[in-house]
Design an enzyme around this catalytic site. Structure first.
Site, PDB file in Angstrom:
ATOM      1  N   PHE A  28       0.807  -1.236   0.000  1.00  0.00           N
ATOM      2  CA  PHE A  28       0.000   0.000   0.000  1.00  0.00           C
ATOM      3  C   PHE A  28       0.836   1.281   0.000  1.00  0.00           C
ATOM      4  O   PHE A  28       0.321   2.341  -0.311  1.00  0.00           O
ATOM      5  CB  PHE A  28      -0.925   0.021   1.234  1.00  0.00           C
ATOM      6  CG  PHE A  28      -0.220   0.396   2.527  1.00  0.00           C
ATOM      7  CD1 PHE A  28       0.047   1.727   2.823  1.00  0.00           C
ATOM      8  CD2 PHE A  28       0.206  -0.578   3.414  1.00  0.00           C
ATOM      9  CE1 PHE A  28       0.722   2.078   3.986  1.00  0.00           C
ATOM     10  CE2 PHE A  28       0.883  -0.229   4.584  1.00  0.00           C
ATOM     11  CZ  PHE A  28       1.140   1.101   4.863  1.00  0.00           C
ATOM     12  N   GLU A  51      -4.984  -4.078  -1.927  1.00  0.00           N
ATOM     13  CA  GLU A  51      -6.432  -3.819  -1.916  1.00  0.00           C
ATOM     14  C   GLU A  51      -6.756  -2.500  -1.230  1.00  0.00           C
ATOM     15  O   GLU A  51      -7.867  -1.982  -1.356  1.00  0.00           O
ATOM     16  CB  GLU A  51      -7.203  -4.978  -1.270  1.00  0.00           C
ATOM     17  CG  GLU A  51      -6.857  -5.274   0.182  1.00  0.00           C
ATOM     18  CD  GLU A  51      -5.672  -6.233   0.330  1.00  0.00           C
ATOM     19  OE1 GLU A  51      -4.666  -6.055  -0.383  1.00  0.00           O
ATOM     20  OE2 GLU A  51      -5.760  -7.134   1.174  1.00  0.00           O
ATOM     21  N   CYS A  80       9.808   1.536   3.414  1.00  0.00           N
ATOM     22  CA  CYS A  80      10.652   0.416   3.843  1.00  0.00           C
ATOM     23  C   CYS A  80      12.087   0.890   4.047  1.00  0.00           C
ATOM     24  O   CYS A  80      12.900   0.160   4.576  1.00  0.00           O
ATOM     25  CB  CYS A  80      10.599  -0.692   2.816  1.00  0.00           C
ATOM     26  SG  CYS A  80      11.234  -0.165   1.237  1.00  0.00           S
ATOM     27  N   GLU A  97       9.243  -4.171  13.239  1.00  0.00           N
ATOM     28  CA  GLU A  97       8.905  -3.097  12.290  1.00  0.00           C
ATOM     29  C   GLU A  97       7.652  -2.382  12.796  1.00  0.00           C
ATOM     30  O   GLU A  97       6.622  -3.009  13.026  1.00  0.00           O
ATOM     31  CB  GLU A  97       8.634  -3.680  10.902  1.00  0.00           C
ATOM     32  CG  GLU A  97       8.332  -2.588   9.884  1.00  0.00           C
ATOM     33  CD  GLU A  97       8.140  -3.102   8.470  1.00  0.00           C
ATOM     34  OE1 GLU A  97       7.461  -4.118   8.275  1.00  0.00           O
ATOM     35  OE2 GLU A  97       8.680  -2.439   7.554  1.00  0.00           O
TER      36      GLU A  97
END
Ligand code: NAD
Length: 488
Positions: free
Chosen positions: A153, A180, A285, A379
């Protein structure tokens, strides 16, 4: 920007046309407002199969073109990205929530990725050599067939461009499954590719969630899969795709360490660290997640606090993607505080007055974190940085090396020898020196180490040329002479 009528319903794009939705529908929400902006079809194996069929048919003529013929589409497509950059950036903003300048930067990066793709005919290396008198061996890179790309996303426009332009220019045809949560950008990408002249069936989009991903991994006619997302899902996808004997590169999550040495430039380091941890609301990231402070860097930490307070959610940073993400991030901060860490800047319970239902978290700096805390190891994927204080470079490296992840790491110093010492020992695929977000630019390839990537190839640049192709080795005898040596 209001959403256009045609994007109010996200449709699959198969064989050059948008298909009516027939499956279960889910809502698409703007994270800045919490309002529903569109809906999405949760497709099944049936739609994946239809898309693969179309891609398989299109492969016959698309793969028969030369590289130079195929790149013509991408010269036009690149211009269309430029022409439509404002609209594409607004679309990213609507579905992902990031601020306009960040959304625009994403499209600019997509343009750069297309520039690499159109250079492939100039840089691809096919080999030929006369191996015996009159006998020639050649190696040519050939496409694989129908391939797939599954995206996350956080970069609805850029990440699809990590795989799509190179894979297509190299002669493959593709099925894309966007996240999605953010399917709208890929719908526009499909339209622009069509406008650029891409033949029907070469690029197809199947929307949905787990079922679509499983169908892609299991489908016998899909030859390779690129995946970008969390480590948990990267492992599932890598194992499932390779179990079905496909090529796979699966990029996972990250926990990036920035090692700050006492001789680092105060202003530059503070602004870089804060920009790295808070840009795109920490949902990159490559974002800084742990700052390993070596010895006395108190003035830098003080300056970071000043810089972080200049970042105002809703103005110069966007929301996180969902209400659940906001809760998860705030829980991490609560837990660190409960375990004795000190919150220097607190982004919890942030309210943006004009968007009270948006999922905003302000930049958060947590000091005196210890390596055993969850904020030091897991994370978080939000605008949060944990500071771990150490006495020595080797202690800092030990902390960085102990991470399960290995996407990026960086060192801030003005001492070349110290920088080199860390470059050589950090266990990450992408290293920065005085750079908080060390993304390699084209033609250098992008990819982490350890649990941040599964598979041999990197996802972009030269490495991706190998991933999306296979070598054909041909041996040709050009003369009629016999028995001049053992090979003729
Ligand atoms: P995600 O793993 O939840 O989803 C990624 C894709 O996998 C989506 O298309 C989703 O529909 C699908 N998916 C989700 N659960 C699945 C399951 N159980 N089985 C099969 N498919 C499934 O990731 P996200 O939340 O969309 O993105 C954020 C994550 O992506 C972060 O961990 C971030 O670090 C990572 N990321 C990594 C890189 C990189 O270069 N390493 C780049 C961008 C994002």
């Amino acid at each position: 920007m209001e959403i256009s009528e045609k994007l109010r319903e996200t449709k699959n794009y198969i064989n050059g046309s948008f298909k009516e939705n027939t499956q279960k529908i889910m809502d698409i929400t703007n994270p800045a407002t919490g309002k529903v902006i569109s809906s999405l079809q949760l497709s099944t194996f049936k739609e994946v199969d239809l898309a693969v069929l179309a891609a398989k048919k299109a492969y016959i003529s698309w793969s028969a073109l030369t590289y130079k013929e195929r790149v013509q589409v991408f010269f036009k497509y690149r211009s269309l990205l430029e022409k439509n950059i404002e609209e594409l950036s607004h679309l990213i903003q609507l579905e992902n929530g990031k601020i306009f300048s960040e959304a625009r930067a994403e499209v600019e990066k997509a343009i750069e990725l297309c520039e690499f793709a159109v250079s492939i005919p100039q840089i691809i290396q096919n080999e030929v050599q006369e191996v015996s008198r009159g006998v020639e061996c050649r190696t040519e890179r050939k496409p694989l067939g129908v391939v797939a790309s599954i995206t996350p996303f956080n970069f609805p426009n850029m990440v699809p461009h990590w795989s799509m332009p190179n894979a297509l220019v190299l002669g493959n045809t593709m099925i894309m499954k966007p996240s999605e949560l953010v399917p709208l950008s890929v719908m526009r990408i499909a339209e622009l590719l069509q406008e650029a002249g891409l033949p029907d069936g070469v690029f197809n989009v199947v929307n949905g969630g787990v079922e679509v991903v499983e169908a892609i991994c299991d489908h016998p006619d899909v030859k390779a899969v690129s995946f970008v997302g969390s480590t948990k899902v990267a492992k599932i996808v890598y194992q499932r795709a390779t179990h079905h004997l496909k090529r796979c590169v699966a990029l996972g999550g990250a926990k990036n360490h920035l090692i700050v040495l006492p001789d680092a430039n105060t202003e530059m380091t503070a602004s870089n660290v804060v920009a790295s941890m808070s840009g795109c609301a920490g949902q990159r990231c490559m974002a800084a997640s742990v700052m390993v402070a070596v010895d006395d860097v108190q003035t830098i930490i003080d300056k970071m606090v000043v810089e972080a307070k200049k970042i105002i959610p809703g103005e110069n940073v966007g929301p996180v993607i969902t209400r659940q993400a906001k809760e998860r991030i705030e829980n991490y901060i609560n837990e660190a505080e409960k375990n004795g860490a000190k919150i220097l800047v607190d982004g919890r319970n942030y309210q943006v007055s004009e968007n009270p239902n948006g999922y905003f978290v302000g930049p958060t700096i947590i000091d005196y974190v210890t390596p055993d805390m969850s904020v030091a190891k897991e994370e978080i994927f939000g605008p949060v940085i944990s500071i771990i204080r150490t006495k020595h470079i080797d202690e800092a490296l030990e902390i960085e090396n102990s991470s399960l992840y290995g996407n990026a790491a960086a060192v801030f110093t003005q001492n070349g020898a110290h920088a080199k010492y860390i470059i050589e020992r950090a266990s990450a695929g992408m290293i920065g020196v005085n750079i908080g977000v060390p993304v390699p630019r084209e033609p250098f390839s992008f990819g982490g180490w350890n649990d941040s990537k599964f598979g041999v190839a990197d996802i972009t640049g030269r490495s991706s040329i190998e991933f999306w192709t296979q070598n054909k080795k041909t041996t040709i005898k050009w003369n009629a002479e016999a028995k001049t040596n053992w090979m003729s």
